[in-house]
Design a protein around this motif. Structure first.
Motif, PDB file in Angstrom:
ATOM      1  N   GLU A  92      -6.939 -18.335  -9.538  1.00 16.50           N
ATOM      2  CA  GLU A  92      -6.131 -18.200 -10.747  1.00 16.50           C
ATOM      3  C   GLU A  92      -6.767 -17.122 -11.606  1.00 16.50           C
ATOM      4  O   GLU A  92      -7.987 -17.099 -11.798  1.00 16.50           O
ATOM      5  N   HIS A  93      -5.941 -16.219 -12.097  1.00 20.35           N
ATOM      6  CA  HIS A  93      -6.393 -15.131 -12.975  1.00 20.35           C
ATOM      7  C   HIS A  93      -5.612 -15.242 -14.277  1.00 20.35           C
ATOM      8  O   HIS A  93      -4.415 -15.510 -14.262  1.00 20.35           O
ATOM      9  N   ARG A  94      -6.312 -15.036 -15.371  1.00 16.41           N
ATOM     10  CA  ARG A  94      -5.672 -15.072 -16.683  1.00 16.41           C
ATOM     11  C   ARG A  94      -5.999 -13.795 -17.444  1.00 16.41           C
ATOM     12  O   ARG A  94      -7.145 -13.354 -17.449  1.00 16.41           O
ATOM     13  N   PHE A  95      -4.982 -13.232 -18.076  1.00 18.77           N
ATOM     14  CA  PHE A  95      -5.155 -12.105 -18.988  1.00 18.77           C
ATOM     15  C   PHE A  95      -5.203 -12.699 -20.391  1.00 18.77           C
ATOM     16  O   PHE A  95      -4.178 -13.179 -20.886  1.00 18.77           O
ATOM     17  N   LEU A  96      -6.370 -12.707 -21.019  1.00 20.98           N
ATOM     18  CA  LEU A  96      -6.571 -13.356 -22.310  1.00 20.98           C
ATOM     19  C   LEU A  96      -6.740 -12.349 -23.431  1.00 20.98           C
ATOM     20  O   LEU A  96      -7.347 -11.288 -23.234  1.00 20.98           O
ATOM     21  N   THR A  97      -6.260 -12.700 -24.605  1.00 18.06           N
ATOM     22  CA  THR A  97      -6.564 -11.953 -25.820  1.00 18.06           C
ATOM     23  C   THR A  97      -7.909 -12.474 -26.326  1.00 18.06           C
ATOM     24  O   THR A  97      -8.032 -13.673 -26.593  1.00 18.06           O
ATOM     25  N   PRO A  98      -8.931 -11.613 -26.434  1.00 15.66           N
ATOM     26  CA  PRO A  98     -10.271 -12.096 -26.808  1.00 15.66           C
ATOM     27  C   PRO A  98     -10.337 -12.791 -28.166  1.00 15.66           C
ATOM     28  O   PRO A  98     -11.099 -13.736 -28.334  1.00 15.66           O
ATOM     29  N   SER A  99      -9.532 -12.347 -29.135  1.00 19.96           N
ATOM     30  CA  SER A  99      -9.631 -12.899 -30.489  1.00 19.96           C
ATOM     31  C   SER A  99      -9.193 -14.360 -30.586  1.00 19.96           C
ATOM     32  O   SER A  99      -9.740 -15.124 -31.373  1.00 19.96           O
ATOM     33  N   ASP A 100      -8.206 -14.763 -29.772  1.00 18.17           N
ATOM     34  CA  ASP A 100      -7.713 -16.142 -29.873  1.00 18.17           C
ATOM     35  C   ASP A 100      -7.598 -16.863 -28.528  1.00 18.17           C
ATOM     36  O   ASP A 100      -7.098 -17.980 -28.456  1.00 18.17           O
ATOM     37  N   ASN A 101      -8.043 -16.208 -27.455  1.00 18.84           N
ATOM     38  CA  ASN A 101      -7.972 -16.759 -26.092  1.00 18.84           C
ATOM     39  C   ASN A 101      -6.552 -17.098 -25.647  1.00 18.84           C
ATOM     40  O   ASN A 101      -6.354 -17.941 -24.769  1.00 18.84           O
ATOM     41  N   PHE A 102      -5.552 -16.437 -26.243  1.00 19.65           N
ATOM     42  CA  PHE A 102      -4.174 -16.652 -25.816  1.00 19.65           C
ATOM     43  C   PHE A 102      -4.002 -16.104 -24.400  1.00 19.65           C
ATOM     44  O   PHE A 102      -4.491 -15.018 -24.073  1.00 19.65           O
ATOM     45  N   ILE A 103      -3.291 -16.842 -23.553  1.00 19.93           N
ATOM     46  CA  ILE A 103      -3.038 -16.419 -22.176  1.00 19.93           C
ATOM     47  C   ILE A 103      -1.784 -15.550 -22.179  1.00 19.93           C
ATOM     48  O   ILE A 103      -0.671 -16.046 -22.284  1.00 19.93           O
ATOM     49  N   ASN A 104      -1.974 -14.219 -22.064  1.00 15.67           N
ATOM     50  CA  ASN A 104      -0.858 -13.267 -22.045  1.00 15.67           C
ATOM     51  C   ASN A 104      -0.108 -13.302 -20.717  1.00 15.67           C
ATOM     52  O   ASN A 104       1.098 -13.116 -20.684  1.00 15.67           O
ATOM     53  N   ALA A 105      -0.849 -13.506 -19.646  1.00 13.46           N
ATOM     54  CA  ALA A 105      -0.251 -13.602 -18.314  1.00 13.46           C
ATOM     55  C   ALA A 105      -1.168 -14.465 -17.458  1.00 13.46           C
ATOM     56  O   ALA A 105      -2.385 -14.487 -17.659  1.00 13.46           O
ATOM     57  N   ILE A 106      -0.568 -15.172 -16.522  1.00 12.32           N
ATOM     58  CA  ILE A 106      -1.333 -16.006 -15.592  1.00 12.32           C
ATOM     59  C   ILE A 106      -0.854 -15.693 -14.183  1.00 12.32           C
ATOM     60  O   ILE A 106       0.338 -15.505 -13.945  1.00 12.32           O
ATOM     61  N   VAL A 107      -1.802 -15.601 -13.257  1.00 16.65           N
ATOM     62  CA  VAL A 107      -1.496 -15.182 -11.891  1.00 16.65           C
ATOM     63  C   VAL A 107      -2.094 -16.179 -10.903  1.00 16.65           C
ATOM     64  O   VAL A 107      -3.266 -16.549 -11.025  1.00 16.65           O
ATOM     65  N   LEU A 108      -1.301 -16.595  -9.936  1.00 19.57           N
ATOM     66  CA  LEU A 108      -1.795 -17.373  -8.804  1.00 19.57           C
ATOM     67  C   LEU A 108      -1.849 -16.454  -7.603  1.00 19.57           C
ATOM     68  O   LEU A 108      -0.901 -15.698  -7.354  1.00 19.57           O
ATOM     69  N   CYS A 109      -2.953 -16.496  -6.865  1.00 18.74           N
ATOM     70  CA  CYS A 109      -3.113 -15.637  -5.681  1.00 18.74           C
ATOM     71  C   CYS A 109      -3.623 -16.446  -4.499  1.00 18.74           C
ATOM     72  O   CYS A 109      -4.461 -17.334  -4.663  1.00 18.74           O
ATOM     73  N   ARG A 110      -3.111 -16.091  -3.340  1.00 16.47           N
ATOM     74  CA  ARG A 110      -3.616 -16.632  -2.080  1.00 16.47           C
ATOM     75  C   ARG A 110      -4.275 -15.485  -1.335  1.00 16.47           C
ATOM     76  O   ARG A 110      -3.621 -14.497  -0.991  1.00 16.47           O
ATOM     77  N   THR A 111      -5.568 -15.611  -1.104  1.00 11.27           N
ATOM     78  CA  THR A 111      -6.299 -14.640  -0.300  1.00 11.27           C
ATOM     79  C   THR A 111      -6.470 -15.237   1.084  1.00 11.27           C
ATOM     80  O   THR A 111      -7.103 -16.277   1.248  1.00 11.27           O
ATOM     81  N   ARG A 112      -5.855 -14.616   2.056  1.00 11.96           N
ATOM     82  CA  ARG A 112      -5.876 -15.091   3.451  1.00 11.96           C
ATOM     83  C   ARG A 112      -7.073 -14.490   4.150  1.00 11.96           C
ATOM     84  O   ARG A 112      -7.279 -13.272   4.105  1.00 11.96           O
ATOM     85  N   LEU A 113      -7.896 -15.334   4.779  1.00 13.84           N
ATOM     86  CA  LEU A 113      -9.031 -14.861   5.556  1.00 13.84           C
ATOM     87  C   LEU A 113      -8.622 -14.785   7.018  1.00 13.84           C
ATOM     88  O   LEU A 113      -7.912 -15.665   7.511  1.00 13.84           O
ATOM     89  N   THR A 114      -9.040 -13.734   7.695  1.00 17.57           N
ATOM     90  CA  THR A 114      -8.749 -13.573   9.117  1.00 17.57           C
ATOM     91  C   THR A 114     -10.053 -13.590   9.894  1.00 17.57           C
ATOM     92  O   THR A 114     -11.088 -13.133   9.413  1.00 17.57           O
ATOM     93  N   ASN A 115      -9.998 -14.157  11.083  1.00 17.78           N
ATOM     94  CA  ASN A 115     -11.121 -14.212  12.015  1.00 17.78           C
ATOM     95  C   ASN A 115     -12.307 -15.024  11.513  1.00 17.78           C
ATOM     96  O   ASN A 115     -13.431 -14.855  11.998  1.00 17.78           O
TER      97      ASN A 115
END
Length: 165
Positions: A92-115
């Motif tokens: 999970e990745h969050r783009f936060l505003t430092p002054s108030d910790n507001f979450i401007n955007a939130i991202v879910l990612c799946r990183t697939r491992l091979t081998n």
């Protein structure tokens, strides 16, 4: 492996949309790529995957925009591992505003491992090597949240539909 890393950023003139007021949607994903690379390097995740003979590829990501990041405003990107299975590491990745910790955007990612097995890789990184009894110092795998479970299910439904075409 640290559970949360911060990466600072600022919205510059090269980052803005055609209305010239805020960060372009595509720029969020570009900045996210830099944050993921930083995370892989600083946690040792990439080196561990290579040690196991594996590689990684982004399997899926979903971003939810909540508030603009305006020109010349600062932001922080947080990155944390939220779950893993044999094939993938979910972050999970969050783009936060430092002054108030507001979450401007939130991202879910799946990183697939091979081998290689993602469980083996993450478990190796989560072990606290300061103790004599390694098994008793292992950190626990997080519970699969309802939100992440539904997101994984949605991606599986999409994959099944695409395979049938």
């Amino acid at each position: 492996m640290s559970n949360l890393l911060l990466l600072p950023g600022i919205c510059l003139t090269s980052d803005i949309d055609s209305m010239l007021t805020h960060m372009n949607n595509a720029r969020f994903l570009r900045e996210l790529d830099f944050a993921k690379i930083d995370f892989y390097e600083r946690t040792g995740l990439y080196k561990c995957i290579k040690r196991h003979g594996g590689s990684l590829v982004l399997g899926a990501s979903t971003i939810r925009y909540r508030r603009f990041i305006k020109l010349f405003n600062k932001y922080l990107i947080t990155t944390k591992v939220t779950y893993w299975d044999e094939q993938s590491i979910y972050m999970e990745h969050r783009f936060l505003t430092p002054s108030d910790n507001f979450i401007n955007a939130i991202v879910l990612c799946r990183t697939r491992l091979t081998n290689c097995n993602a469980e083996d890789v993450v478990n190796e990184l989560l072990v606290d090597y300061t103790g004599d009894d390694v098994e008793n110092h292992k950190k626990e795998k997080p519970e699969l949240s309802l939100e992440l479970a539904k997101w994984i299910e949605s991606n599986e439904i999409s994959s099944t539909a695409l395979r049938s075409n």
